[in-house]
Design a protein around this motif. Structure first.
Motif, short mmCIF file in Angstrom:
data_model
loop_
_atom_site.label_atom_id
_atom_site.label_comp_id
_atom_site.label_asym_id
_atom_site.label_seq_id
_atom_site.Cartn_x
_atom_site.Cartn_y
_atom_site.Cartn_z
N GLU A 1 0.66 -1.07 -0.06
CA GLU A 1 -0.11 0.07 0.13
C GLU A 1 0.95 1.16 -0.08
N ASN A 2 1.94 1.30 0.48
CA ASN A 2 2.83 2.36 0.40
C ASN A 2 2.14 3.42 1.38
N LYS A 3 1.96 3.40 2.58
CA LYS A 3 0.90 4.34 3.17
C LYS A 3 1.58 5.51 3.43
N ILE A 4 3.05 5.60 3.59
CA ILE A 4 3.53 6.94 3.84
C ILE A 4 4.84 6.81 3.06
N SER A 5 5.49 8.02 2.54
CA SER A 5 6.58 8.16 1.77
C SER A 5 7.87 8.70 2.58
N PRO A 6 9.04 8.70 1.92
CA PRO A 6 9.89 9.33 2.70
C PRO A 6 9.77 10.88 2.75
N GLU A 7 9.14 11.60 1.64
CA GLU A 7 9.04 12.84 1.73
C GLU A 7 8.17 13.34 2.89
N ASP A 8 7.07 12.54 3.23
CA ASP A 8 5.95 12.71 4.20
C ASP A 8 6.79 12.62 5.65
N ILE A 9 7.75 11.70 5.75
CA ILE A 9 8.47 11.64 7.22
C ILE A 9 9.29 12.95 7.38
N ILE A 10 10.16 13.50 6.15
CA ILE A 10 10.92 14.61 6.28
C ILE A 10 10.17 15.70 6.85
N LYS A 11 8.87 16.00 6.06
CA LYS A 11 7.87 16.97 6.30
C LYS A 11 7.62 17.06 7.95
N LEU A 12 7.28 15.81 8.47
CA LEU A 12 6.76 15.60 9.69
C LEU A 12 7.93 15.81 10.68
N ARG A 13 9.26 15.55 10.33
CA ARG A 13 10.39 15.71 11.35
C ARG A 13 10.70 17.10 11.33
N ASP A 14 10.26 18.10 10.18
CA ASP A 14 10.71 19.43 10.22
C ASP A 14 9.48 20.03 10.81
N ASN A 15 8.44 19.52 10.88
CA ASN A 15 7.34 20.26 11.58
C ASN A 15 7.20 20.43 13.29
N GLU A 16 7.32 21.60 13.67
CA GLU A 16 7.38 21.70 15.07
C GLU A 16 6.23 21.32 15.81
N ASP A 17 5.08 21.14 14.99
CA ASP A 17 3.79 20.82 15.98
C ASP A 17 3.74 19.41 15.82
N TYR A 18 4.36 18.88 15.26
CA TYR A 18 4.28 17.12 15.29
C TYR A 18 4.35 16.65 16.83
N ASN A 19 3.63 15.97 17.28
CA ASN A 19 3.69 15.65 18.85
C ASN A 19 4.28 14.15 19.11
N TYR A 20 4.67 13.58 17.97
CA TYR A 20 5.57 12.31 18.39
C TYR A 20 4.76 11.20 19.04
N ASP A 21 3.54 11.02 18.64
CA ASP A 21 2.71 9.99 19.38
C ASP A 21 2.39 8.78 18.59
N ASN A 22 3.38 8.54 17.59
CA ASN A 22 3.35 7.35 16.87
C ASN A 22 4.61 6.66 16.58
N ASP A 23 4.77 5.57 17.34
CA ASP A 23 5.98 4.79 17.34
C ASP A 23 6.70 4.40 15.87
N PHE A 24 5.64 4.04 14.98
CA PHE A 24 6.26 3.75 13.78
C PHE A 24 6.89 5.02 13.05
N ILE A 25 6.31 6.25 13.17
CA ILE A 25 6.61 7.41 12.44
C ILE A 25 7.71 7.92 13.28
N ASN A 26 7.84 7.77 14.71
CA ASN A 26 9.11 8.21 15.27
C ASN A 26 10.25 7.19 14.90
N SER A 27 9.95 6.00 14.77
CA SER A 27 11.27 5.28 14.24
C SER A 27 11.77 5.73 12.94
N LEU A 28 10.82 6.07 11.97
CA LEU A 28 11.35 6.52 10.80
C LEU A 28 12.07 7.97 10.77
#
Length: 299
Positions: free
Chosen positions: A107-134
């Motif tokens: 399904e490719n639910k999320i892309s590398p670009e999505d992760i970098i955007k989240l990483r650089d988003n100051e409002d991301y609250n880090y409540d997802n272990d999968f995303i946090n690991s990526l």
């Protein structure tokens, strides 16, 4: 259940299955695309292993030997993961991969670009272990400029979940190894085994399948019983599942109760215009039953 079944299931759980699909350039972990592996998937496996283990404790022989064998299986895999530094992202490059495919595309639910955007988003609250690991591994893998590194990071998350799950089942069996000599196992009630007995109970009826479907159709259409009164489609799906899971019908041909499968077939037959007369006859029969019961009441 035989001891062999329990040992085999634990063996399969400890078997380290990782493949790589060339077509989609994606890893497969334990028969699933890596982005489909989550805590629930491994937790379900753990609960199933515990249930088999509980059955063994209750009705099996030589529990101390069985426990020792299981601890050897899990312990060897834990040691192997530790010796190969599975906690490091570099572990992925050491794995001997097989070539494998699945019957469906990822399904490719999320892309590398999505992760970098989240990483650089100051409002991301880090409540997802999968995303946090990526996000964490993006620093180690050059912001996933090489797409294969992104796949490695997803596989690394699966390995981390597996390490935790393997340690959990190993620790659980080890605690029983220590406690078993001082416990009367006959007096221990395992919740999962009690729930299994309760879930296996079904309500039997003296009506055939089509007649039972007519009754439930009436109850559903009149909103006498319902699940989702504002969502007709979902209410129908839940209704069908409820009937199939909780009722049996009288198979008049064989004279015994049968489980209900695909009740939707009977509902379709009921709603067919050519069956209006049969539906009319059913309601007449129902009226006669209710009238008879009413007349038995003495006011």
């Amino acid at each position: 259940m035989s001891t062999t079944e329990l040992n085999h299931r634990v063996y399969l759980f400890t078997k380290f299955e990782i493949s790589f699909n060339e077509k989609y350039q994606k890893y497969i972990f334990k028969g699933r695309w890596t982005d489909q592996v989550d805590k629930d998937f491994l937790n379900n496996e753990i609960q199933e292993l515990k249930k088999l283990f509980h059955i063994q404790l209750k009705i099996g022989l030589n529990n101390h030997i069985v426990i020792a064998d299981l601890l050897e299986l899990t312990g060897k895999r834990i040691d192997w993961l530790k010796d190969n530094e599975a906690y490091n992202i570099s572990f992925i490059d050491k794995i001997k991969l097989q070539s494998k495919s699945l019957d469906y595309p990822p399904e490719n639910k999320i892309s590398p670009e999505d992760i970098i955007k989240l990483r650089d988003n100051e409002d991301y609250n880090y409540d997802n272990d999968f995303i946090n690991s990526l996000i964490l591994n993006s620093y180690k893998l050059d912001d996933y400029r090489d797409k294969l590194n992104f796949e490695k990071a997803q596989l690394k998350y699966c390995v981390d979940l597996y390490r935790v799950a393997l340690s959990e089942i190993n620790d659980y069996i080890m605690r029983w190894q220590m406690d078993l000599p001082t416990i009367n196992i006959d007096k221990v009630e395992f919740t999962d085994l009690i729930e299994d007995k309760e879930q296996s109970l079904k309500c039997s009826t003296n009506w055939n399948k089509i007649k039972l479907a007519r009754l439930f159709q009436f109850l559903k259409e009149e909103n006498i019983i319902f699940f989702e009164p504002t969502n007709t489609e979902r209410n129908g799906v839940l209704f069908n599942k409820f009937i199939e899971n909780n009722f049996t019908y009288l198979n008049t041909k064989f004279g015994r109760q049968h489980t209900i499968e695909n009740i939707n077939k009977e509902f379709s037959e009921i709603n067919s215009p050519i069956n209006k007369e049969k539906q009319f006859d059913f309601y007449n029969e129902l009226i006669e039953l209710i009238t008879k019961k009413r007349d038995q009441i003495k006011l």
